[in-house]
Design an enzyme around this catalytic site. Sequence first.
Site, PDB file in Angstrom:
ATOM      1  N   THR A 209      -2.941  13.800   1.506  1.00 16.66           N
ATOM      2  CA  THR A 209      -1.904  14.740   1.067  1.00 16.66           C
ATOM      3  C   THR A 209      -2.598  15.952   0.440  1.00 16.66           C
ATOM      4  O   THR A 209      -3.550  15.812  -0.334  1.00 16.66           O
ATOM      5  CB  THR A 209      -0.926  14.069   0.079  1.00 16.66           C
ATOM      6  OG1 THR A 209      -1.669  13.461  -0.981  1.00 16.66           O
ATOM      7  CG2 THR A 209      -0.097  12.991   0.767  1.00 16.66           C
ATOM      8  N   ASP A 241       3.452   9.239  -4.560  1.00 20.00           N
ATOM      9  CA  ASP A 241       4.067   7.900  -4.450  1.00 20.00           C
ATOM     10  C   ASP A 241       5.199   7.929  -3.433  1.00 20.00           C
ATOM     11  O   ASP A 241       5.360   7.004  -2.630  1.00 20.00           O
ATOM     12  CB  ASP A 241       4.603   7.445  -5.812  1.00 20.00           C
ATOM     13  CG  ASP A 241       3.505   7.384  -6.852  1.00 20.00           C
ATOM     14  OD1 ASP A 241       2.349   7.123  -6.460  1.00 20.00           O
ATOM     15  OD2 ASP A 241       3.787   7.607  -8.043  1.00 20.00           O
TER      16      ASP A 241
HETATM   17  O1  RIB Z   1       1.991   8.788  -9.729  1.00 17.06           O
HETATM   18  C1  RIB Z   1       2.701   8.994 -10.920  1.00 17.06           C
HETATM   19  C2  RIB Z   1       2.595   7.799 -11.794  1.00 17.06           C
HETATM   20  O2  RIB Z   1       1.263   7.641 -12.190  1.00 17.06           O
HETATM   21  C3  RIB Z   1       3.404   7.892 -13.048  1.00 17.06           C
HETATM   22  O3  RIB Z   1       4.678   7.293 -12.879  1.00 17.06           O
HETATM   23  C4  RIB Z   1       2.570   7.192 -14.085  1.00 17.06           C
HETATM   24  O4  RIB Z   1       3.134   6.010 -14.507  1.00 17.06           O
HETATM   25  C5  RIB Z   1       1.201   7.010 -13.425  1.00 17.06           C
HETATM   26  O5  RIB Z   1       0.861   5.693 -13.303  1.00 17.06           O
END
Ligand code: RIB
Length: 287
Positions: A209, A241
């Site tokens: 990404t 994510d």
């Molecule tokens: O990718 C974002 C996440 O990374 C957040 O939610 C935080 O908890 C970290 O672990």
Amino acid sequence: MAKICFIGLAGNSVFLYADHFHREGETVSAHSFYNEPGGKGYNQAVAAARLGGACSFIGAFGKDDGAGLCVKYLQNEGIKPLPVYKDIPSAYACILTDSKGENRVTVYGGASALLNGEDIKSLEREIVSSDMLVLQNEVSIDANIAAVEIAEKNGIPVLINPAPAVGMETELLKRAYVITPNLHEAETLFGSDWEKGMKNAGIKRAVVTLGSKGAAVYEDGDITTIPPINTKVVDTTGAGDCFTAALAVMLCDGETLKNAAVFANKAASIAVSRPYAVAAMPKRKEI
Ligand code: RIB
């Protein structure tokens, strides 16, 4: 409906929005405060469930209120929680976002960091009954190795999001069906010429990404660029994510890696247009 098992860190996150990040020694005033559960694998499980996956989440928690909130949120999203309990506090993250939507994240691993290989072996059945296993680098390497071994033994494809990159073993990454680092992680793991580094390391497939530049699909030694989508960025937390989750759902639906990456790019562009992380994850009908 594809069954996807996520293993990762889970705990509460405090979001503070400020105009700019700290200079050394500076105290900055935040103009907004928000609390939500999170962790990379946790966010991914929520995003995948909203995009149509039948998801389970394996993670370690402390015996505290934070754990209860995280587990309840998963249940409300239709995700099967598989908590393991430890005698130290649950993970906690502090997320600072500036006016450009960029972030600085500090994570206390707490109980999540203690998830180990034995915990994973005790939940082997869940991995074996899934269509895909998704891992990141916020639990112990021992837990991730145990999970990959179970998946390999049973022919379950593994997607590894090597985030954060520090301490991640390339030996493990080359056993994955596909990996999803961001550019910084790809360069940390494979050098500035990450394409060559991946080839040398024996990585099978990757989607890197590139933030505002879209994404790069690495497959069969070739790179295909997925162009960015023009979006007003509010908060980039959890965008990676969202991307990883969407890719997993699409691959389980039988899409090619390139088509899955195009879909994931759209999903992530919606996530960055909204505040926070899990709260920002889109539903399938929005894409
Ligand atoms: O990718 C974002 C996440 O990374 C957040 O939610 C935080 O908890 C970290 O672990």
